[in-house]
Design an enzyme around this catalytic site. Sequence first.
Site, PDB file in Angstrom:
ATOM      1  N   ASN A 132      50.836  20.382  37.180  1.00 28.29           N
ATOM      2  CA  ASN A 132      49.641  21.008  36.607  1.00 28.29           C
ATOM      3  C   ASN A 132      48.348  20.330  37.053  1.00 28.29           C
ATOM      4  OD1 ASN A 132      51.553  22.545  35.401  1.00 28.29           O
ATOM      5  ND2 ASN A 132      51.225  21.779  33.312  1.00 28.29           N
TER       6      ASN A 132
ATOM      7  N   HIS B 206      12.025  53.510  46.623  1.00 26.83           N
ATOM      8  CA  HIS B 206      12.761  54.776  46.391  1.00 26.83           C
ATOM      9  C   HIS B 206      13.200  55.403  47.716  1.00 26.83           C
ATOM     10  CE1 HIS B 206      10.898  54.745  42.285  1.00 26.83           C
ATOM     11  NE2 HIS B 206       9.884  54.243  42.963  1.00 26.83           N
TER      12      HIS B 206
ATOM     13  N   SER C 241      33.696  58.270  68.789  1.00 28.48           N
ATOM     14  CA  SER C 241      34.578  59.270  68.196  1.00 28.48           C
ATOM     15  C   SER C 241      35.620  59.707  69.211  1.00 28.48           C
ATOM     16  CB  SER C 241      33.741  60.467  67.747  1.00 28.48           C
ATOM     17  OG  SER C 241      34.541  61.631  67.660  1.00 28.48           O
TER      18      SER C 241
ATOM     19  N   LYS D 118      29.044  60.044  70.246  1.00 26.78           N
ATOM     20  CA  LYS D 118      28.899  59.225  69.045  1.00 26.78           C
ATOM     21  C   LYS D 118      28.826  57.723  69.286  1.00 26.78           C
ATOM     22  CE  LYS D 118      29.880  60.651  65.056  1.00 26.78           C
ATOM     23  NZ  LYS D 118      28.982  60.609  63.906  1.00 26.78           N
TER      24      LYS D 118
ATOM     25  N   GLU E 166      30.011  49.254  58.402  1.00 24.86           N
ATOM     26  CA  GLU E 166      30.666  50.052  57.358  1.00 24.86           C
ATOM     27  C   GLU E 166      31.871  49.320  56.776  1.00 24.86           C
ATOM     28  OE1 GLU E 166      30.420  54.629  58.425  1.00 24.86           O
ATOM     29  OE2 GLU E 166      30.952  53.456  60.177  1.00 24.86           O
TER      30      GLU E 166
ATOM     31  N   TYR F 126      48.049  24.806  30.579  1.00 20.75           N
ATOM     32  CA  TYR F 126      48.563  25.468  31.783  1.00 20.75           C
ATOM     33  C   TYR F 126      49.421  26.665  31.382  1.00 20.75           C
ATOM     34  CZ  TYR F 126      50.714  26.646  36.168  1.00 20.75           C
ATOM     35  OH  TYR F 126      51.114  27.345  37.277  1.00 20.75           O
TER      36      TYR F 126
ATOM     37  N   GLN G 173      48.543  30.867  38.386  1.00 22.85           N
ATOM     38  CA  GLN G 173      48.974  30.966  39.784  1.00 22.85           C
ATOM     39  C   GLN G 173      48.441  32.239  40.453  1.00 22.85           C
ATOM     40  OE1 GLN G 173      53.136  29.881  40.862  1.00 22.85           O
ATOM     41  NE2 GLN G 173      53.294  32.013  41.519  1.00 22.85           N
TER      42      GLN G 173
HETATM   43  N1  ARG Z   1      52.534  27.208  41.771  1.00 29.42           N
HETATM   44  C1  ARG Z   1      51.912  26.778  40.572  1.00 29.42           C
HETATM   45  C2  ARG Z   1      50.473  27.334  40.500  1.00 29.42           C
HETATM   46  O1  ARG Z   1      49.965  27.751  41.465  1.00 29.42           O
HETATM   47  C3  ARG Z   1      51.856  25.286  40.551  1.00 29.42           C
HETATM   48  C4  ARG Z   1      51.934  24.685  39.172  1.00 29.42           C
HETATM   49  C5  ARG Z   1      53.227  24.977  38.533  1.00 29.42           C
HETATM   50  N2  ARG Z   1      53.310  24.367  37.237  1.00 29.42           N
HETATM   51  C6  ARG Z   1      54.229  24.749  36.354  1.00 29.42           C
HETATM   52  N3  ARG Z   1      54.189  24.152  35.193  1.00 29.42           N
HETATM   53  N4  ARG Z   1      55.097  25.660  36.605  1.00 29.42           N
HETATM   54  O2  ARG Z   1      49.885  27.341  39.435  1.00 29.42           O
END
Ligand code: ARG
Length: 484
Positions: free
Chosen positions: A112, A158, A279, A285, A292, A319, A324
């Site tokens: 994490n 405008h 084109s 063209k 674009e 977390y 992810q």
């Molecule tokens: N692949 C995970 C992400 O991008 C990494 C962290 C994973 N942590 C966990 N507790 N599963 O967030």
Amino acid sequence: MSENILRRGRLSQTPERKVLEYTTSLPFDREIFESDILCNIAHTRMLMERGIIPEEEGRRIIEELVKIWKEGMEALDLDPSLEDIHMVIENELIRRLGEDVAGKMHTGRSRNDQVATDIRLTLREKVLLILKKLINLEKTLISLAEEHLETLFVGYTHLQHAQPTTYGHHLLSYLSMLERDIQRLLDGYRRINISPLGCGAMATTGFNIDRRRTMELLGFEGLIENSMDGVSTRDFILETMAHLSILGTNLSKICEELILFSTYEFGVIELSDTYTSTSSIMPQKKNPDVAEIARAKLSTLNGNLVSALTILKALPNTYNRDLQEVTPLLWSSVYTILDTLEMVEGMLRTLKVKRERMRELAEGNYSTATELADTLVRECNISFRSAHGIVGEAVRRAIEEGRDLVDVMEEVLKKYNLTLEREKIERALDPMENVKVRKVIGGPAPEEVKRAIGSYLKRIEDYEKEVDNKIEKIENVKKKLLEL
Ligand code: ARG
């Protein structure tokens, strides 16, 4: 897949391939491969220095990490049951050094804080790359503006003729808005470049780690202290994506004007062949496809931002695996901006300006009427509101009767018992005269645009120095970590 270092303890069954592929982040972990190596090295070094793992073993881990980095991500076993790049690298390390040694790397750490650190490491480099390209675009705009200090053009409100200006002044409006994009990205950089490493899973660790040391080794400018926030927040991603969306909005204005101004109806610029297509059926063209496509691609930045906001909204601490799914949106926006900046710069650099057509537009359609009203105020001592009414009446009659405005103006003035020499009327209606008298700060007078360019140049030099210093600092950090 018998001995999965992640799953073997707590879990007995391996999910089906489909489930593994659904949940893995490996395809977009490519972006953080190098950062993860750096993060591992810094963490391992700190563990050694603190005596948490034996010096000799730490050294072997780092040596092997550098080898893995040199061989590249493609050389690794990208087994989706390992979930992500963090486990893939650790798995490889264990394969090479054995678990008794390599298994120590993850002491006092979690994926994490690791992933949050990795994303920040990669993102700071991407932001600096974007800044370099933005600065390059600013320089191109400046040289183009310098060429067109006296190129008469008409300004629109405008999308109707408003007042005369110069193409140089018009280009400076792009420069002006893009400068704020530079400032926003530089400001956001301070909140990207802080270290969450050591936050652990969410509550730090009981090992006596040194968060300041890993911060310093990785070249971060500060810590994100609170360990729950450190692993949980992705607001630095939202902020960057918002900045990229705003930048994209600004670039889309430039693209839109390139498309519009290169039409037969406007006909004031011509895009280089390199940035156009033709084109398959209409042989005549010349289509502005690159502008674009840019206009369309830039819209995806807003979609990405809203997706990221929506994923993150109402997520509980700390977390959650949902996080992810935010990261690939970020990389998508980053690459879209990097590519589009290059395209826009190229289109501007190679553009052909049709001065005669620009002048023609500036001379037509009464774009100088404001200056005529202003002249009445100065010469006839009447209020601006009265002058506005008189000139408006003269323009209406000139259009209705298909006559020259100067002739009509003389008649209308007579009706109101006012006198103004014909020569002064003519001068007020001369677009170049209009431009020359507008020398207030920020105005189109060539001398003022020239002054403005000078001050932009100075500031751009400062931004460039700041960006180059940051790039150099990161290069040094990487060199030190990877050459141990
Ligand atoms: N692949 C995970 C992400 O991008 C990494 C962290 C994973 N942590 C966990 N507790 N599963 O967030």
